[in-house]
Design an enzyme around this catalytic site. Structure first.
Site, mmCIF file in Angstrom:
data_model
loop_
_atom_site.group_PDB
_atom_site.id
_atom_site.type_symbol
_atom_site.label_atom_id
_atom_site.label_comp_id
_atom_site.label_asym_id
_atom_site.label_seq_id
_atom_site.Cartn_x
_atom_site.Cartn_y
_atom_site.Cartn_z
ATOM 1 N N SER A 136 -9.626 -2.960 -6.253
ATOM 2 C CA SER A 136 -10.395 -1.732 -6.431
ATOM 3 C C SER A 136 -9.777 -0.931 -7.564
ATOM 4 C CB SER A 136 -10.406 -0.920 -5.135
ATOM 5 O OG SER A 136 -9.090 -0.772 -4.679
ATOM 6 N N GLY A 179 7.422 2.946 -0.770
ATOM 7 C CA GLY A 179 7.253 1.506 -0.551
ATOM 8 C C GLY A 179 8.246 0.708 -1.371
ATOM 9 N N LYS A 197 -3.309 -4.034 -17.698
ATOM 10 C CA LYS A 197 -3.921 -5.134 -16.945
ATOM 11 C C LYS A 197 -4.903 -5.942 -17.784
ATOM 12 C CE LYS A 197 -2.749 -4.576 -12.309
ATOM 13 N NZ LYS A 197 -2.369 -3.190 -12.138
ATOM 14 N N SER A 233 2.402 2.434 -17.947
ATOM 15 C CA SER A 233 1.515 1.309 -17.624
ATOM 16 C C SER A 233 0.024 1.622 -17.651
ATOM 17 C CB SER A 233 1.901 0.705 -16.274
ATOM 18 O OG SER A 233 1.956 1.705 -15.284
ATOM 19 N N GLU A 252 9.716 1.382 -8.461
ATOM 20 C CA GLU A 252 8.607 1.448 -7.514
ATOM 21 C C GLU A 252 8.645 2.779 -6.753
ATOM 22 O OE1 GLU A 252 8.849 -1.905 -4.833
ATOM 23 O OE2 GLU A 252 10.910 -1.460 -4.313
ATOM 24 N N ASP A 255 9.480 -2.257 -1.067
ATOM 25 C CA ASP A 255 9.522 -3.670 -0.677
ATOM 26 C C ASP A 255 10.147 -4.538 -1.770
ATOM 27 O OD1 ASP A 255 6.837 -2.947 -1.913
ATOM 28 O OD2 ASP A 255 6.838 -5.118 -2.137
HETATM 29 C C1 LIG Z 1 -1.334 -2.660 -11.502
HETATM 30 C C2 LIG Z 1 -0.574 -1.530 -12.044
HETATM 31 C C3 LIG Z 1 0.836 -1.442 -11.917
HETATM 32 C C4 LIG Z 1 1.644 -2.464 -11.169
HETATM 33 O O1 LIG Z 1 1.587 -3.723 -11.801
HETATM 34 P P1 LIG Z 1 2.003 -5.057 -11.065
HETATM 35 O O2 LIG Z 1 1.789 -6.128 -12.055
HETATM 36 O O3 LIG Z 1 1.134 -5.190 -9.849
HETATM 37 O O4 LIG Z 1 3.435 -4.896 -10.659
HETATM 38 C C5 LIG Z 1 1.477 -0.374 -12.522
HETATM 39 N N1 LIG Z 1 0.797 0.582 -13.179
HETATM 40 C C6 LIG Z 1 -0.540 0.545 -13.312
HETATM 41 C C7 LIG Z 1 -1.209 1.629 -14.062
HETATM 42 C C8 LIG Z 1 -1.281 -0.518 -12.754
HETATM 43 O O5 LIG Z 1 -2.618 -0.557 -12.887
#
Ligand SMILES: *Cc1c(COP(=O)(O)O)cnc(C)c1O
Length: 322
Positions: free
Chosen positions: A81, A211, A56, A307, A207, A213
């Protein structure tokens, strides 16, 4: 801000240039054990080792770097959050601008503290009585601050896409790219990057089962809204894809699949035991799909986005033990 319909690979290249030096170029990890389990060549992009512990930072940093001087003077605002709050707070402090983060009163103390630690002003609200969008709109108006949402924004999408750009540059051409999916910032950006850098690569979003979606949305051709999903993947507890995200996902993503919380826990354990890395539940989505046969990977070169790694140790211990 660039319009989504016109987003192209050059926007990701520009994002990469903007965040260079601020974001880490995270390593691409490989594991013989993982390859043997999957019967494939797996390339893990370790965004758990990114600054503040998740991809992020890329999107937040790219969005803020595009601010005009006037926007910089007033500062940045967001509601989150999770990891986006920390990403905005850190990016803003690196650029010497103010950040206000609207968080629910009952947000985990650890996350509130981390966000404050990065220099963000935390504004708490009562999530049962107040509406964060209204608070955000009021603050934006009163203070002239610019709102950067966690995923539904072209500059956020392009920042996130730099993760796949680096992965393909380092690993080479891929047959398949698996990406965790919440609101779709990471998936949209990565799919946009892969379409140019590895054109024959199939891109699949992953996902939580609780969920789906995103899966419903891609299959029905319109954004589907669901109640807040109950899952250990707290970074993917989104109720719908963003508009900008969906437009890009429809163009470039081949499919969306789901994995269970049990598969996520097993994957956290695998990462800790075999690859010696701490990955948060949401960070395991893509790997779980490859390691548990949810997506056929045999014989393929597969990119896997890890991620994030932000999970407190007590919770980590509980999840890997269970
Ligand atoms: C926010 C987040 C996601 C999902 O990312 P999106 O861009 O909302 O699809 C996946 N893994 C982690 C660790 C995140 O912080």
């Amino acid at each position: 801000m660039t319009e989504t319909a016109q987003l192209q690979y050059s926007d990701i290249e520009q994002a990469a240039a903007r965040i260079k030096g601020a974001a880490h170029r995270t390593p691409v990890l490989t594991s013989r054990t993982a390859n043997a389990m999957a019967g494939a060549e797996l390339f893990f992009k370790a965004e758990n080792l990114q600054r503040m512990g998740a991809f992020k930072f890329r999107g937040a940093c790219n969005a803020i770097a595009r601010f005009t001087d006037e926007q910089k003077r007033a500062g940045v605002l967001t509601y989150s959050s999770g990891n986006h709050a920390q990403a905005i707070a850190l990016s803003a402090s690196l650029m010497g601008i103010k950040a206000a983060i609207i968080m629910p009163q009952d947000a985990p103390e650890l996350k509130v503290r981390a966000t404050k630690g990065y220099g963000g002003e935390v504004i708490l609200y009562d999530r049962y009585k107040e509406n964060r969008e209204e608070i955000g709109a009021r603050l934006a108006k009163e203070r002239g601050m610019t709102l950067i949402p966690p995923y539904d924004h072209p500059d956020v999408i392009c920042g996130q896409g730099t993760a796949a750009k680096e992965l393909i540059e380092d690993a080479g051409q891929l047959d398949l790219l698996l990406v965790p999916l919440g609101g779709g910032g990471l998936l949209a950006g990565c799919a946009l990057a892969a379409a140019t850098l590895s054109p024959s690569c199939k891109v699949i979003g992953v996902e939580p089962e609780a969920g789906n979606d995103g899966q419903q949305s891609l299959r029905s051709g319109q954004i589907v809204d669901i109640p807040v999903p109950q899952t250990i993947a707290d970074g993917a507890q989104t109720t719908h894809l963003g508009q900008h995200n969906f437009a890009v996902i429809q163009r470039f993503v081949d499919d969306i699949v789901t994995v269970s919380d049990e598969q996520l826990k097993a994957t956290m354990r695998f990462f800790a035991e075999r690859m010696k890395i701490v990955v948060e539940p949401t960070g395991c989505l893509a790997a779980a799909a490859a390691l548990h046969g949810v997506v056929p990977v045999a014989g393929k070169r597969v990119g896997i986005l890890i991620s994030g790694g932000n999970v407190d140790l007590a919770r980590f211990a509980q999840l890997v033990a269970g």
